[in-house]
Design a protein around this motif. Structure first.
Motif, PDB file in Angstrom:
ATOM      1  N   LEU A 363      -6.719 -11.685  13.780  1.00  0.00           N
ATOM      2  CA  LEU A 363      -6.404 -11.921  15.191  1.00  0.00           C
ATOM      3  C   LEU A 363      -6.542 -10.639  16.000  1.00  0.00           C
ATOM      4  CD1 LEU A 363      -5.175 -13.763  17.437  1.00  0.00           C
ATOM      5  CD2 LEU A 363      -2.932 -12.989  16.662  1.00  0.00           C
ATOM      6  N   SER A 364      -6.000  -9.550  15.489  1.00  0.00           N
ATOM      7  CA  SER A 364      -6.035  -8.292  16.234  1.00  0.00           C
ATOM      8  C   SER A 364      -7.446  -7.737  16.355  1.00  0.00           C
ATOM      9  CB  SER A 364      -5.124  -7.256  15.556  1.00  0.00           C
ATOM     10  OG  SER A 364      -5.608  -6.903  14.275  1.00  0.00           O
ATOM     11  N   ARG A 365      -8.310  -7.992  15.357  1.00  0.00           N
ATOM     12  CA  ARG A 365      -9.671  -7.450  15.385  1.00  0.00           C
ATOM     13  C   ARG A 365     -10.637  -8.283  16.214  1.00  0.00           C
ATOM     14  NH1 ARG A 365     -12.406  -4.615  11.282  1.00  0.00           N
ATOM     15  NH2 ARG A 365     -13.709  -4.348  13.132  1.00  0.00           N
ATOM     16  N   LEU A 366     -10.277  -9.530  16.476  1.00  0.00           N
ATOM     17  CA  LEU A 366     -11.208 -10.426  17.167  1.00  0.00           C
ATOM     18  C   LEU A 366     -10.766 -10.832  18.567  1.00  0.00           C
ATOM     19  CD1 LEU A 366     -12.096 -12.828  14.201  1.00  0.00           C
ATOM     20  CD2 LEU A 366     -13.615 -11.151  15.272  1.00  0.00           C
ATOM     21  N   LYS A 367      -9.541 -10.543  18.943  1.00  0.00           N
ATOM     22  CA  LYS A 367      -8.992 -11.115  20.174  1.00  0.00           C
ATOM     23  C   LYS A 367      -9.665 -10.629  21.450  1.00  0.00           C
ATOM     24  CE  LYS A 367      -5.090  -7.867  20.554  1.00  0.00           C
ATOM     25  NZ  LYS A 367      -3.597  -7.794  20.592  1.00  0.00           N
ATOM     26  N   ASP A 368     -10.334  -9.481  21.414  1.00  0.00           N
ATOM     27  CA  ASP A 368     -11.019  -9.017  22.625  1.00  0.00           C
ATOM     28  C   ASP A 368     -12.343  -9.754  22.841  1.00  0.00           C
ATOM     29  OD1 ASP A 368     -11.908  -7.631  20.280  1.00  0.00           O
ATOM     30  OD2 ASP A 368     -13.037  -6.258  21.570  1.00  0.00           O
ATOM     31  N   CYS A 382      -4.869 -17.960  12.453  1.00  0.00           N
ATOM     32  CA  CYS A 382      -4.940 -17.581  13.864  1.00  0.00           C
ATOM     33  C   CYS A 382      -5.867 -18.569  14.576  1.00  0.00           C
ATOM     34  CB  CYS A 382      -5.414 -16.154  14.049  1.00  0.00           C
ATOM     35  SG  CYS A 382      -7.041 -15.769  13.385  1.00  0.00           S
ATOM     36  N   VAL A 383      -5.453 -18.960  15.768  1.00  0.00           N
ATOM     37  CA  VAL A 383      -6.229 -19.905  16.563  1.00  0.00           C
ATOM     38  C   VAL A 383      -6.817 -19.160  17.751  1.00  0.00           C
ATOM     39  CG1 VAL A 383      -6.171 -22.008  17.933  1.00  0.00           C
ATOM     40  CG2 VAL A 383      -4.830 -21.856  15.828  1.00  0.00           C
ATOM     41  N   PHE A 439     -16.448 -10.258   7.716  1.00  0.00           N
ATOM     42  CA  PHE A 439     -16.351 -11.445   8.564  1.00  0.00           C
ATOM     43  C   PHE A 439     -16.164 -11.056  10.028  1.00  0.00           C
ATOM     44  CE2 PHE A 439     -13.594 -14.639  10.621  1.00  0.00           C
ATOM     45  CZ  PHE A 439     -14.416 -15.750  10.528  1.00  0.00           C
ATOM     46  N   VAL A 440     -15.319 -10.078  10.271  1.00  0.00           N
ATOM     47  CA  VAL A 440     -15.111  -9.597  11.644  1.00  0.00           C
ATOM     48  C   VAL A 440     -16.416  -9.074  12.222  1.00  0.00           C
ATOM     49  CG1 VAL A 440     -14.031  -7.767  13.018  1.00  0.00           C
ATOM     50  CG2 VAL A 440     -12.652  -9.096  11.404  1.00  0.00           C
ATOM     51  N   ASP A 441     -17.158  -8.296  11.446  1.00  0.00           N
ATOM     52  CA  ASP A 441     -18.442  -7.771  11.920  1.00  0.00           C
ATOM     53  C   ASP A 441     -19.393  -8.903  12.290  1.00  0.00           C
ATOM     54  OD1 ASP A 441     -17.495  -5.221  11.501  1.00  0.00           O
ATOM     55  OD2 ASP A 441     -18.528  -4.939   9.579  1.00  0.00           O
ATOM     56  N   ALA A 442     -19.418  -9.939  11.472  1.00  0.00           N
ATOM     57  CA  ALA A 442     -20.292 -11.082  11.753  1.00  0.00           C
ATOM     58  C   ALA A 442     -19.859 -11.797  13.028  1.00  0.00           C
ATOM     59  CB  ALA A 442     -20.278 -12.050  10.569  1.00  0.00           C
ATOM     60  N   MET A 443     -18.577 -12.015  13.206  1.00  0.00           N
ATOM     61  CA  MET A 443     -18.077 -12.697  14.405  1.00  0.00           C
ATOM     62  C   MET A 443     -18.354 -11.877  15.659  1.00  0.00           C
ATOM     63  SD  MET A 443     -16.552 -15.714  13.940  1.00  0.00           S
ATOM     64  CE  MET A 443     -15.259 -15.917  15.165  1.00  0.00           C
ATOM     65  N   ARG A 444     -18.164 -10.593  15.587  1.00  0.00           N
ATOM     66  CA  ARG A 444     -18.403  -9.743  16.757  1.00  0.00           C
ATOM     67  C   ARG A 444     -19.898  -9.686  17.095  1.00  0.00           C
ATOM     68  NH1 ARG A 444     -13.784  -6.970  18.199  1.00  0.00           N
ATOM     69  NH2 ARG A 444     -15.021  -5.592  19.537  1.00  0.00           N
ATOM     70  N   ALA A 445     -20.737  -9.664  16.053  1.00  0.00           N
ATOM     71  CA  ALA A 445     -22.185  -9.676  16.289  1.00  0.00           C
ATOM     72  C   ALA A 445     -22.608 -10.976  16.953  1.00  0.00           C
ATOM     73  CB  ALA A 445     -22.927  -9.471  14.970  1.00  0.00           C
ATOM     74  N   ILE A 446     -22.028 -12.094  16.514  1.00  0.00           N
ATOM     75  CA  ILE A 446     -22.327 -13.388  17.126  1.00  0.00           C
ATOM     76  C   ILE A 446     -21.868 -13.397  18.579  1.00  0.00           C
ATOM     77  CG2 ILE A 446     -21.699 -15.841  17.082  1.00  0.00           C
ATOM     78  CD1 ILE A 446     -21.584 -15.574  14.001  1.00  0.00           C
TER      79      ILE A 446
END
Length: 486
Positions: A363-368, A382-383, A439-446
């Protein structure tokens, strides 16, 4: 071996005795209307080709053993290989459920009965329930069993109750189970904080409410802080509290449903207790009850006798009857048993601690990039929402498909339905920091692609054997056919 000889061996009664040939043929004769009019069109392939075929199918599949599987609300944790080994012990796997319990040869089943009994006792201690039935074969099967127990309780008391309440964020199986059991289902709205709206709940709670079905933490990953008050109000109306155990992984060892007012619950062994999950089974959803519901539990139940032996008990005149045959899904119970005794009390505490820690880390790594549905501490999942990306034409489903190309199973999307463009991520406690960072890197790249080139998101997945399917059209326009072609 010729067919006739196989049947001779199987019907001969005991080794060394052969039945007359005419008797064997009469027993194996197939009715004329069931005979083929031409030979079966079966492929002739070598063992090597068969092995390669099924290994190729396996390679195309995605499972917990292949990569990250953050399917929200499903707790897709790693299944320790110790459980697989235990379930294959000859003393368990070679048993037949019709072997006698205590009569001649009955000692063969004592170990199996002991496992069922001790697992039931451990689940009771972990959850704060008085007793469990191990029979239900899935979480939804357990839910139906639980609501049937609730109905039996009210019938015995002469209560004319017709309704079950469930939050609008509940799993879909909750209202389905209640409806199958004969109740009408009333949805409780959520408040702005993602919990049960207490004002709305109090208005809906009347003398016709048989039970309230809740998941806690709920499917938004939030703990229902008013649960003790909800239970008090329900009990004042002689209603019962049902606990959906799908999210038990978040509070394991920290909070017992029985201690906060729940009367009946199911546990997903294939979620919380690390047994195989997915593909339609094998599931297991044991159901626990408080003391006043014990007499209604399904038969049979494994009991420990005064001489230390174990047996199946059927003398329960108020039982709701049979839910599943024999011991339930015994192979799954074995896996859960080995998991619990391996971890012990301290290990189970660390399960929930690490599950909550991992979810809040993501949650903290993706919320921005993908804002959280609620700006507060979450529990096991986390939703997030893809609402910002949707303004560019990139939906939550597009993000899910792009993750497949990057080797990750997509999170749950569009559930709960109370969150627009919902992305529900549950990392579980078994994932490493390295995996979560990837996984975070992939989500942020997307997220970056969705911002710079949204059209590129609509073709995914492109690196899989099957490309993007029109899932909505497939549901609306079903076209089933049967063919004899190979």
């Amino acid at each position: 071996m010729p067919v006739k000889l196989i049947f001779e061996k199987s019907v001969s009664g005991r080794r060394g005795v052969k039945l007359p040939q005419s008797d064997v043929e009469s027993r194996v004769k197939i009715p004329e209307n069931l005979l083929r009019d031409r030979p079966a069109d079966l492929p002739e392939v070598s063992e090597l080709d068969v092995v390669r075929h099924f290994n190729e199918l396996s390679r195309r599949n995605h499972g917990v053993d292949t990569n990250f599987y953050p399917l929200g609300s499903c707790t897709m944790k790693y299944n320790p290989k110790l459980g697989e080994e235990v379930s294959r012990y000859d003393g368990f796997s070679a048993l037949h459920p019709l072997l006698p319990q205590l009569r001649l040869g009955g000692m063969l089943t004592q170990g199996a009965l002991q496992v069922v009994y001790e697992t039931e006792r451990m689940l009771s201690e972990i959850t704060g329930m008085a007793e469990f039935t191990m029979q239900p074969l899935a979480g939804a099967h357990g839910e139906l069993t639980g609501v049937m127990l609730i109905a039996a309780y009210h019938r015995a008391r002469g209560n004319n109750k017709t309704k079950v309440l469930a939050p609008d964020s509940a799993h879909g199986t909750n209202p389905a189970s209640a409806a199958i059991a004969g109740y009408s289902v009333v949805s409780i709205p959520s408040n702005a904080r993602g919990r049960v709206d207490m004002d709305a709940f109090k208005q809906l709670l009347d003398d016709e409410v048989a039970a309230v079905m809740m998941t806690n933490p709920n499917t938004l990953g939030l703990f229902e802080q008013d649960v003790v008050e909800i239970a008090r109000l329900v009990h004042e109306k002689d209603g019962l509290m049902y606990y959906d155990g799908a999210n038990l992984n978040a509070i394991l060892g920290r909070c017992r449903p029985g201690d906060i007012g729940f009367d009946v619950m199911h546990v997903n062994l294939h979620k919380t207790f690390a047994t195989p999950h997915g593909g339609g089974g094998p599931g297991s959803g044991p159901v626990g009850v408080c003391d006043k519901l014990r007499e209604y539990l399904p038969i049979s139940l494994v009991v420990k006798r005064s001489d230390g032996t174990y047996a199946l008990e059927y003398d329960r005149p108020n039982s709701i009857g049979y839910i599943a045959p024999f011991y339930g899904n015994f192979g799954i119970i074995l896996r859960a048993y080995s998991y619990i005794i391996t971890l012990g009390r301290e290990g189970l505490l660390r399960v929930s601690e690490n599950a909550v820690l991992n979810a809040n880390y993501l949650l903290s790594r993706l919320k921005d990039v993908f804002p959280p549905a609620f700006e507060e501490l979450c529990k096991h999942e986390c939703v997030l929402t893809a609402a910002p990306q949707a303004t560019k034409g990139v939906r939550a489903m597009d993000i899910a498909k792009m993750l497949i190309d990057r080797g990750f199973h997509p999170p749950t999307v569009y559930f709960p339905t109370t969150v627009k463009e919902c992305i529900m991520i549950e990392p579980t406690e078994t994932e490493s920091l390295e995996t979560m960072n990837a996984f975070v890197d992939a989500m942020r790249a997307i997220g970056e692609i969705a911002e710079s080139d949204p059209d590129a998101c609509h073709a995914a997945p492109v690196n899989t054997p099957v490309g993007r399917l029109d899932e909505v059209a497939a549901v609306k326009n079903k076209n089933f056919c049967y063919t004899n072609d190979a």
